[in-house]
Motif scaffolding. Structure first.
Motif, PDB file in Angstrom:
ATOM      1  N   GLU A 169     -58.109  52.637  -0.313  1.00  0.00           N
ATOM      2  CA  GLU A 169     -58.083  51.722  -1.443  1.00  0.00           C
ATOM      3  C   GLU A 169     -59.528  51.360  -1.807  1.00  0.00           C
ATOM      4  O   GLU A 169     -60.437  51.528  -1.007  1.00  0.00           O
ATOM      5  CB  GLU A 169     -57.335  50.430  -1.096  1.00  0.00           C
ATOM      6  CG  GLU A 169     -55.862  50.609  -0.801  1.00  0.00           C
ATOM      7  CD  GLU A 169     -55.218  49.293  -0.422  1.00  0.00           C
ATOM      8  OE1 GLU A 169     -54.175  48.952  -1.023  1.00  0.00           O
ATOM      9  OE2 GLU A 169     -55.748  48.598   0.473  1.00  0.00           O
ATOM     10  N   GLU A 170     -59.719  50.850  -3.013  1.00  0.00           N
ATOM     11  CA  GLU A 170     -61.029  50.337  -3.378  1.00  0.00           C
ATOM     12  C   GLU A 170     -61.131  48.892  -2.894  1.00  0.00           C
ATOM     13  O   GLU A 170     -60.324  48.037  -3.275  1.00  0.00           O
ATOM     14  CB  GLU A 170     -61.250  50.388  -4.888  1.00  0.00           C
ATOM     15  CG  GLU A 170     -62.629  49.864  -5.288  1.00  0.00           C
ATOM     16  CD  GLU A 170     -62.849  49.842  -6.786  1.00  0.00           C
ATOM     17  OE1 GLU A 170     -63.988  49.591  -7.205  1.00  0.00           O
ATOM     18  OE2 GLU A 170     -61.877  50.059  -7.533  1.00  0.00           O
ATOM     19  N   HIS A 171     -62.118  48.616  -2.046  1.00  0.00           N
ATOM     20  CA  HIS A 171     -62.323  47.269  -1.510  1.00  0.00           C
ATOM     21  C   HIS A 171     -63.714  46.770  -1.884  1.00  0.00           C
ATOM     22  O   HIS A 171     -64.700  47.523  -1.833  1.00  0.00           O
ATOM     23  CB  HIS A 171     -62.220  47.278   0.023  1.00  0.00           C
ATOM     24  CG  HIS A 171     -60.835  47.433   0.547  1.00  0.00           C
ATOM     25  ND1 HIS A 171     -60.199  46.457   1.280  1.00  0.00           N
ATOM     26  CD2 HIS A 171     -59.954  48.470   0.465  1.00  0.00           C
ATOM     27  CE1 HIS A 171     -58.991  46.874   1.626  1.00  0.00           C
ATOM     28  NE2 HIS A 171     -58.829  48.106   1.136  1.00  0.00           N
ATOM     29  N   ARG A 207     -53.149  43.761   5.039  1.00  0.00           N
ATOM     30  CA  ARG A 207     -54.548  44.191   5.045  1.00  0.00           C
ATOM     31  C   ARG A 207     -55.375  43.433   6.074  1.00  0.00           C
ATOM     32  O   ARG A 207     -56.291  43.976   6.671  1.00  0.00           O
ATOM     33  CB  ARG A 207     -55.134  44.033   3.644  1.00  0.00           C
ATOM     34  CG  ARG A 207     -54.522  44.996   2.618  1.00  0.00           C
ATOM     35  CD  ARG A 207     -55.129  44.791   1.247  1.00  0.00           C
ATOM     36  NE  ARG A 207     -54.593  45.760   0.282  1.00  0.00           N
ATOM     37  CZ  ARG A 207     -53.519  45.536  -0.472  1.00  0.00           C
ATOM     38  NH1 ARG A 207     -52.872  44.378  -0.364  1.00  0.00           N
ATOM     39  NH2 ARG A 207     -53.091  46.455  -1.322  1.00  0.00           N
ATOM     40  N   GLU A 250     -55.715  49.109  -8.808  1.00  0.00           N
ATOM     41  CA  GLU A 250     -55.950  47.855  -8.100  1.00  0.00           C
ATOM     42  C   GLU A 250     -57.241  47.907  -7.294  1.00  0.00           C
ATOM     43  O   GLU A 250     -57.646  48.970  -6.819  1.00  0.00           O
ATOM     44  CB  GLU A 250     -54.781  47.541  -7.146  1.00  0.00           C
ATOM     45  CG  GLU A 250     -53.468  47.258  -7.854  1.00  0.00           C
ATOM     46  CD  GLU A 250     -52.347  46.933  -6.884  1.00  0.00           C
ATOM     47  OE1 GLU A 250     -52.485  47.302  -5.688  1.00  0.00           O
ATOM     48  OE2 GLU A 250     -51.342  46.320  -7.296  1.00  0.00           O
ATOM     49  N   THR A 251     -57.864  46.769  -7.157  1.00  0.00           N
ATOM     50  CA  THR A 251     -59.020  46.592  -6.294  1.00  0.00           C
ATOM     51  C   THR A 251     -58.733  45.447  -5.345  1.00  0.00           C
ATOM     52  O   THR A 251     -58.269  44.378  -5.771  1.00  0.00           O
ATOM     53  CB  THR A 251     -60.284  46.267  -7.109  1.00  0.00           C
ATOM     54  OG1 THR A 251     -60.548  47.325  -8.034  1.00  0.00           O
ATOM     55  CG2 THR A 251     -61.486  46.090  -6.192  1.00  0.00           C
TER      56      THR A 251
END
Length: 261
Positions: A42-44, A13, A126-127
């Motif tokens: 993705e959730e960031h 990442r 997931e975060t």
């Protein structure tokens, strides 16, 4: 996040954040495009960004980097015993060593951490949380950071030596996934790309190193089969050690390389 990452990720990442933020700060890509690419579906969240009091969405948190020159944003891929690129002892250095990756952005350090959540129905998700650490000063690179050309040559040499040794150990007999991913290194395209502005050499080096990074992740978590004894395991580790170093150097050199206008 453990350095023994799953081998399914196309790229670390931190490589995405560094390369796309640098392209944004160079005026090559738009802010929204950069944020979308770093998010990568993705959730960031960003934790402890300057001027914030709670975790904020990625698109908001990355605004803290808006005054930086592209060259102030650098990738670091440290490992135990090899802290190259890191500032002195402190929270950021400790977190980056634990994660095996991090970002230096002026006087800020960012390290990705993955939080796993379970919903009321039992589903897990997931975060990715980018933890921001203040640095006492903007660190300067220590030692010689190889150019993309130097890193490409070193990677090719290390790969040739390691492949010959792993072939003698018949690694495919006990870990077939390694053979499949090694074969992918010979393909001209593998899906891992740098944003616009990077040279063809840097883009080629990055794509190759990303696939190799998956190979090394597989090797790290591989459980030896019955045909592998302790001596062979030691030989495998010795064969992969210089290749691991060369791979990390290749990713760093590619992401931190100068951008073209």
């Amino acid at each position: 996040m453990s350095p023994a990452r799953t081998a399914t990720a196309a790229a670390r990442r931190s490589t995405r954040l560094v390369s796309w933020v640098r392209a944004w700060r160079a005026g090559i890509v738009a802010y929204d495009d950069m944020a979308d690419e770093v998010g990568n579906d993705e959730e960031h969240l960003v934790a402890d960004a300057p001027g914030t009091w709670c975790d904020v969405p990625l698109r908001e948190g990355l605004g803290a980097l808006s005054r930086l020159h592209p060259n102030e944003v650098r990738l670091v891929l440290p490992a135990p015993g090899d802290p190259r690129g890191l500032p002195g002892p402190g929270p950021f250095t400790s977190a980056a060593l634990l994660a095996g990756e991090g970002v230096i952005a002026g006087r800020l350090g960012l390290v990705p951490q993955v939080r796993t959540h379970t919903s009321g129905s039992g589903d897990t998700f997931e975060t990715v949380v980018w933890q921001v650490y203040p640095l006492p000063e903007a660190p300067c690179p220590t030692g010689h950071e190889p150019s993309a050309a130097e890193a490409e040559g070193a990677l090719s040499a290390a790969l040739a030596a390691a492949t010959a040794q792993l072939t003698r150990l018949d690694v495919a007999a006990w870990k077939p996934e390694l053979a499949a991913v090694l074969a992918a290194l010979r393909r001209p395209e593998n899906g891992a790309e740098l944003p616009p502005g990077y040279t063809p050499r840097a883009r080629r080096l990055f794509a190759r190193a990303c696939v190799l990074d998956q190979v090394l992740a597989l090797a790290e978590v591989a459980a030896p089969g019955g045909a592998v004894n302790n001596y062979e395991m030691q030989q495998r580790e010795e064969a992969l050690r210089p290749l691991t170093v060369a791979c990390r150097e290749a990713l760093v050199a590619a992401c931190n390389s100068p951008l073209e206008d």
